[in-house]
Design an enzyme around this catalytic site. Structure first.
Site, mmCIF file in Angstrom:
data_model
loop_
_atom_site.group_PDB
_atom_site.id
_atom_site.type_symbol
_atom_site.label_atom_id
_atom_site.label_comp_id
_atom_site.label_asym_id
_atom_site.label_seq_id
_atom_site.Cartn_x
_atom_site.Cartn_y
_atom_site.Cartn_z
ATOM 1 N N SER A 1 0.845 -1.192 0.000
ATOM 2 C CA SER A 1 0.000 0.000 0.000
ATOM 3 C C SER A 1 0.878 1.239 0.000
ATOM 4 O O SER A 1 2.109 1.154 -0.002
ATOM 5 C CB SER A 1 -0.908 0.005 1.238
ATOM 6 O OG SER A 1 -0.126 0.117 2.417
ATOM 7 N N LYS A 2 0.239 2.406 0.024
ATOM 8 C CA LYS A 2 0.982 3.672 -0.030
ATOM 9 C C LYS A 2 1.987 3.806 1.105
ATOM 10 O O LYS A 2 3.028 4.430 0.955
ATOM 11 C CB LYS A 2 0.000 4.849 0.022
ATOM 12 C CG LYS A 2 -0.822 5.031 -1.240
ATOM 13 C CD LYS A 2 -1.730 6.239 -1.116
ATOM 14 C CE LYS A 2 -2.564 6.444 -2.362
ATOM 15 N NZ LYS A 2 -3.466 7.623 -2.241
ATOM 16 N N ARG A 3 1.666 3.213 2.246
ATOM 17 C CA ARG A 3 2.577 3.387 3.381
ATOM 18 C C ARG A 3 3.907 2.665 3.176
ATOM 19 O O ARG A 3 4.869 2.888 3.906
ATOM 20 C CB ARG A 3 1.918 2.922 4.681
ATOM 21 C CG ARG A 3 1.548 1.460 4.716
ATOM 22 C CD ARG A 3 0.668 1.147 5.921
ATOM 23 N NE ARG A 3 0.216 -0.223 5.944
ATOM 24 C CZ ARG A 3 0.923 -1.234 6.423
ATOM 25 N NH1 ARG A 3 2.126 -1.007 6.911
ATOM 26 N NH2 ARG A 3 0.444 -2.448 6.418
ATOM 27 N N HIS A 4 3.969 1.789 2.173
ATOM 28 C CA HIS A 4 5.231 1.114 1.871
ATOM 29 C C HIS A 4 6.092 1.926 0.904
ATOM 30 O O HIS A 4 7.164 1.490 0.502
ATOM 31 C CB HIS A 4 4.963 -0.269 1.264
ATOM 32 C CG HIS A 4 4.330 -1.217 2.222
ATOM 33 N ND1 HIS A 4 3.002 -1.580 2.129
ATOM 34 C CD2 HIS A 4 4.826 -1.875 3.297
ATOM 35 C CE1 HIS A 4 2.715 -2.424 3.102
ATOM 36 N NE2 HIS A 4 3.791 -2.618 3.822
ATOM 37 N N GLY A 5 5.605 3.109 0.530
ATOM 38 C CA GLY A 5 6.359 3.934 -0.409
ATOM 39 C C GLY A 5 5.596 4.092 -1.706
ATOM 40 O O GLY A 5 4.384 3.910 -1.768
#
Length: 481
Positions: free
Chosen positions: A250-254
């Site tokens: 997801s976005k939190r992984h970059g």
């Protein structure tokens, strides 16, 4: 079925960017199509009016084009095919495989996709058969939807990756095919299940290659194929892509938008190579696989059931491998594009002696480059006289009081050379150091900072040859007038 009859599709929804998982799905479809000599179709599934963002369609197409994933037919837009879905839904109604449902819209709003995050109560409600199914409208004063009549028994299909799958039909709700109409319209929009099956039948799709998150949709779609008297395609569900923490990417992984990796300066072929190995193995230990090799080796039998892990350092490793190993003429167009983007490109480098210089210089720089923008940032001094000398390099390598005098002497010695090559620059520089009674390293490090602006660069004498006699001498004299 002959190879020429094989037809696959990539069907993104413009509710978001082209994310890594979608790009991997597109790649696997493309590899299979090219390996089989088959047809690849691009279909934009844009019937969700509330969530669609039309401006994202171009971003998806740009991402596919950057990755080099071309298609043979399309793009087709579901929003332009609504009459086809409505006609199919009414045929299901006519043959008894569907019924009119008068239940409130909120009772079937989530029936298009798997109910991620649904509560227990919602899950139970979804498999309760309503009275409309038996011809007893629950609320005859409202416009009906068309809902599929799930038969008794089990739904069985074979998946090319996950093997035989069996679902008890008692656990499948009577899902909606066509929503009820609003504002004077007789019917509303088709659901995902309806439009995807109708399109796959109409477009003669033989292989549906998509993410494993669609496995829960498949029994519903198999039922629809059978209700429409059509043979289901071969399904191949791809394992999910997880972040380093083993949760879904997801976005939190970059960065997950493929176009962000393009902006960072990854080479598309390196990205293809990396993506291909997220859930597929060619056999053996080889990892560096040019696209031609990927096409030759790809097969659905090599797709794993185990989820892949998106490893950013591994992606960067692939990029450096491609920067270093590509035939230089394959790399030059990407460097040219980067230099044009940063305003450093000169047309004289496109042909003749200028191109030869450009090729040699890129070849000299690439062992130390990690991303394409490195050619216009730390390598800037090779392509422009407008560069900055880093303070850290001055502090470390110009602190000796002998440096100014050494640099002036070196400038004079280099200006006097009648031949300009590696050995001539080497001998002249070491002679200056020996005459001054200092170690050659002192002069070499100080010189590197002066002529390229930083302490990390290719070997000094190769750098001098690349820059040319006039630029080296003038830069030394400008640094120590």
């Amino acid at each position: 079925m002959t190879d020429s009859a094989i037809r696959v599709r990539f069907a993104p929804s413009p509710t978001g960017y082209l994310h890594v998982g979608g790009a991997r799905t597109a790649l696997f479809n493309w590899l299979y199509a090219r390996q089989q000599g088959a047809t690849m179709i691009l279909r934009v599934e844009d019937t969700d009016a509330e969530r669609n963002k039309p401006e994202l369609v171009q971003g998806i197409i740009d991402g596919l084009q950057w990755l080099g994933l071309d298609w043979d037919e399309g793009p087709f837009y579901q929003s332009q095919r609504l009459a086809l879905y409505k006609e199919a839904a009414q045929k299901c109604l006519a043959n008894g495989s569907a019924f009119l449902c008068y239940c409130a819209a909120e009772k079937y709003a989530g029936a298009d996709h798997a109910a991620d995050g649904a509560t227990v109560a919602e899950k139970v409600r979804r498999i309760v058969r309503c009275s409309c199914r038996d011809g007893n409208p629950s609320n005859p004063d409202v416009k009906p939807a068309i809902r599929f009549r799930v038969p008794a028994g089990k739904t069985v299909f074979s998946d090319a990756v996950f093997g035989d799958r069996e679902f008890d039909n008692e656990e499948i709700e009577d899902f909606v095919l066509l929503r009820s109409g609003k504002d004077g319209e007789e019917w509303g929009m088709p659901t995902y299940q309806m439009s995807v099956v109708v399109d796959d039948i109409d477009m003669r799709i033989t292989h549906v290659i998509r993410g494993a998150d669609h496995l829960s949709n498949t029994p519903k779609q198999v039922l629809l194929y059978r209700a429409m008297k059509a043979e289901p395609p071969i399904f191949a569900h791809l394992p999910l892509i997880l972040g380093a923490d083993k949760s879904r990417l997801s976005k939190r992984h970059g960065a997950t938008d493929v176009n962000m990796y393009r902006a960072e300066g990854f080479l598309p072929e390196a990205f293809r190579n990396f993506l291909a190995l997220l859930g597929w193995a060619p056999g053996g230990d080889e990892e560096f696989l040019r696209t031609k090799e990927l096409i030759e080796k790809f097969s659905l039998s090599g797709v794993s059931r185990t989820n892949g892990v998106f490893d950013r350092p591994k992606l960067e490793w692939f990029n450096t491998q491609y920067l270093q190993k590509l035939p230089i003429e394959d790399l030059l167009p990407f460097v040219e594009a980067e230099l044009k983007r940063s305003g450093l490109w000169k047309e004289e480098w496109a042909t003749g002696p200028g191109h030869e210089w450009f090729s040699r210089t890129v070849d000299l720089l690439r062992p130390r480059v990690r991303f394409l923008p490195d050619f216009s940032s730390w390598s800037r001094a090779f392509f422009s006289d407008d560069y900055t000398i880093e303070e850290a390099g001055k502090t470390k390598f110009w602190k000796d009081p002998k440096v100014p005098e050494l640099m002036r002497a070196l400038a004079d010695a280099l200006a006097a050379l009648t031949e300009w090559n590696h050995d001539a620059c080497d001998h002249a520089s070491r002679a200056v150091a020996e005459s001054a009674g200092v170690k050659a390293g002192l002069l070499i490090n100080a010189t590197r900072v002066a002529i390229v602006g930083q302490s990390v660069a290719p070997p000094l004498f190769d750098t001098m040859v690349a820059l040319g006699q006039q630029r080296v001498v003038s830069r030394l004299r400008a640094a120590f007038p």
